[in-house]
Design a protein around this motif. Structure first.
Motif, PDB file in Angstrom:
ATOM      1  N   UNK A 215     -32.469   9.223  43.102  1.00  0.00           N
ATOM      2  CA  UNK A 215     -32.885   8.618  41.836  1.00  0.00           C
ATOM      3  C   UNK A 215     -34.025   9.404  41.202  1.00  0.00           C
ATOM      4  N   UNK A 216     -35.013   9.757  42.009  1.00  0.00           N
ATOM      5  CA  UNK A 216     -36.150  10.486  41.449  1.00  0.00           C
ATOM      6  C   UNK A 216     -35.753  11.902  41.050  1.00  0.00           C
ATOM      7  N   UNK A 217     -34.832  12.519  41.804  1.00  0.00           N
ATOM      8  CA  UNK A 217     -34.355  13.850  41.423  1.00  0.00           C
ATOM      9  C   UNK A 217     -33.591  13.798  40.104  1.00  0.00           C
ATOM     10  N   UNK A 218     -32.729  12.810  39.945  1.00  0.00           N
ATOM     11  CA  UNK A 218     -31.938  12.724  38.721  1.00  0.00           C
ATOM     12  C   UNK A 218     -32.808  12.431  37.502  1.00  0.00           C
ATOM     13  N   UNK A 219     -33.893  11.699  37.688  1.00  0.00           N
ATOM     14  CA  UNK A 219     -34.792  11.476  36.561  1.00  0.00           C
ATOM     15  C   UNK A 219     -35.379  12.806  36.088  1.00  0.00           C
ATOM     16  N   UNK A 220     -35.815  13.620  37.031  1.00  0.00           N
ATOM     17  CA  UNK A 220     -36.371  14.926  36.648  1.00  0.00           C
ATOM     18  C   UNK A 220     -35.289  15.831  36.062  1.00  0.00           C
ATOM     19  N   UNK A 221     -34.092  15.779  36.613  1.00  0.00           N
ATOM     20  CA  UNK A 221     -33.013  16.592  36.054  1.00  0.00           C
ATOM     21  C   UNK A 221     -32.681  16.162  34.628  1.00  0.00           C
ATOM     22  N   UNK A 222     -32.780  14.860  34.352  1.00  0.00           N
ATOM     23  CA  UNK A 222     -32.573  14.397  32.985  1.00  0.00           C
ATOM     24  C   UNK A 222     -33.594  15.003  32.034  1.00  0.00           C
ATOM     25  N   UNK A 223     -34.844  15.035  32.472  1.00  0.00           N
ATOM     26  CA  UNK A 223     -35.908  15.642  31.656  1.00  0.00           C
ATOM     27  C   UNK A 223     -35.663  17.131  31.466  1.00  0.00           C
ATOM     28  N   UNK A 224     -35.383  17.832  32.559  1.00  0.00           N
ATOM     29  CA  UNK A 224     -35.180  19.277  32.480  1.00  0.00           C
ATOM     30  C   UNK A 224     -33.946  19.631  31.653  1.00  0.00           C
ATOM     31  N   UNK A 225     -32.912  18.781  31.687  1.00  0.00           N
ATOM     32  CA  UNK A 225     -31.683  19.089  30.950  1.00  0.00           C
ATOM     33  C   UNK A 225     -31.941  19.191  29.450  1.00  0.00           C
ATOM     34  N   UNK A 226     -32.934  18.460  28.962  1.00  0.00           N
ATOM     35  CA  UNK A 226     -33.284  18.522  27.542  1.00  0.00           C
ATOM     36  C   UNK A 226     -34.384  19.537  27.291  1.00  0.00           C
ATOM     37  N   UNK A 227     -35.488  19.389  28.009  1.00  0.00           N
ATOM     38  CA  UNK A 227     -36.680  20.188  27.722  1.00  0.00           C
ATOM     39  C   UNK A 227     -36.482  21.661  28.057  1.00  0.00           C
ATOM     40  N   UNK A 228     -35.865  21.969  29.166  1.00  0.00           N
ATOM     41  CA  UNK A 228     -35.709  23.361  29.575  1.00  0.00           C
ATOM     42  C   UNK A 228     -34.344  23.946  29.207  1.00  0.00           C
ATOM     43  N   UNK A 229     -33.272  23.179  29.401  1.00  0.00           N
ATOM     44  CA  UNK A 229     -31.933  23.762  29.260  1.00  0.00           C
ATOM     45  C   UNK A 229     -31.407  23.632  27.827  1.00  0.00           C
ATOM     46  N   UNK A 230     -31.373  22.411  27.288  1.00  0.00           N
ATOM     47  CA  UNK A 230     -30.848  22.233  25.931  1.00  0.00           C
ATOM     48  C   UNK A 230     -31.724  22.942  24.895  1.00  0.00           C
ATOM     49  N   UNK A 231     -33.035  22.809  25.023  1.00  0.00           N
ATOM     50  CA  UNK A 231     -33.922  23.513  24.094  1.00  0.00           C
ATOM     51  C   UNK A 231     -33.762  25.020  24.236  1.00  0.00           C
TER      52      UNK A 231
END
Length: 242
Positions: A215-231
């Motif tokens: 759960x905690x890993x997926x929360x961070x992956x959700x953040x990174x998917x937008x901030x680092x990858x999508x951007x």
């Protein structure tokens, strides 16, 4: 994320001993960072622009294996357990990522970049790097310190005080990342960056206690998917392509 759900489906529909399920789950944690090492060092002709993981960096993930293996002994969901509720922390992480993009890119830096900034990497390498980075952060910022804290609390702290003591430790661990990444800039941005970083880490600590590592890993992956990858995709293929 697909690896996690595939492993959950596989374990549910094809009978496997629990020990085997744990081995597969832990292999998922270690596999993608290892691919990141190979990708950055051997699959590109010029890696001078990449933040490359070394094999030594990958080896630093190995001490976390016992903490993953024995997660269930801390009254947490077994590391082999995957539930439908895991989409919720991912969505929360996405919300934090969207907020960061709106504030930092939309307000503070609306002008196009002329090169990828340090917090972005070329696609598709960014998928591997930031997933590996999320795994590393969650192992050393969450799993190991909070795992040790839970073990000590359950062993030595009276039941009546366990929630309070864990909450105190969760607050302290949630301060680590925003303090390490203390930003420069105008006062309101410093407040935003520190506050959002602290809040996200605190929510992750609560998810860790209730739903475990995934759960905690997926929360961070959700953040990174937008901030680092999508951007990064937007900057690389829209702004830099002009």
């Amino acid at each position: 994320m697909l690896l996690l759900y595939f492993n959950g489906w596989f374990a549910k529909n094809i009978l496997m001993p629990l020990v085997t399920q744990r081995m597969v789950a832990i292999a998922c944690v270690l596999l993608l960072p290892l691919v990141t090492v190979v990708y950055g060092n051997y699959w590109v002709n010029d890696n001078s622009m990449l933040r490359v993981w070394s094999f030594t960096t990958w080896c630093w993930l190995l001490p976390a294996i016992p903490f993953l293996w024995w997660q269930h002994t801390l009254r947490l969901p077994d590391v082999a357990t995957f539930t439908a509720r895991l989409w919720k922390p991912f969505v929360i992480g996405v919300a934090f990522g969207i907020a960061d993009v709106l504030i930092i890119k939309g307000i503070l830096h609306p002008q196009p970049y002329d090169s990828l900034p340090p917090f972005l990497q070329p696609f598709p390498y960014s998928i591997f790097l930031y997933t590996a980075g999320a795994i590393e952060v969650e192992l050393y910022y969450r799993l190991i310190p909070l795992g040790l804290a839970l073990w000590g609390i359950q062993k030595w702290v009276h039941t009546r005080w366990q929630t309070f003591v864990f909450s105190l430790i969760a607050v302290l661990t949630a301060l680590r990342e925003p303090l390490e990444q203390w930003p420069d800039g105008v006062w309101w941005f410093v407040c935003y960056a520190f506050g959002s970083g602290f809040l996200m880490n605190l929510i992750q600590a609560m998810y860790f206690k209730n739903q475990g590592f995934w759960a905690t890993l997926l929360l961070r992956l959700g953040h990174y998917s937008i901030w680092h990858i999508a951007l990064g995709l937007y900057v690389q293929y829209v702004e830099l392509a002009r």
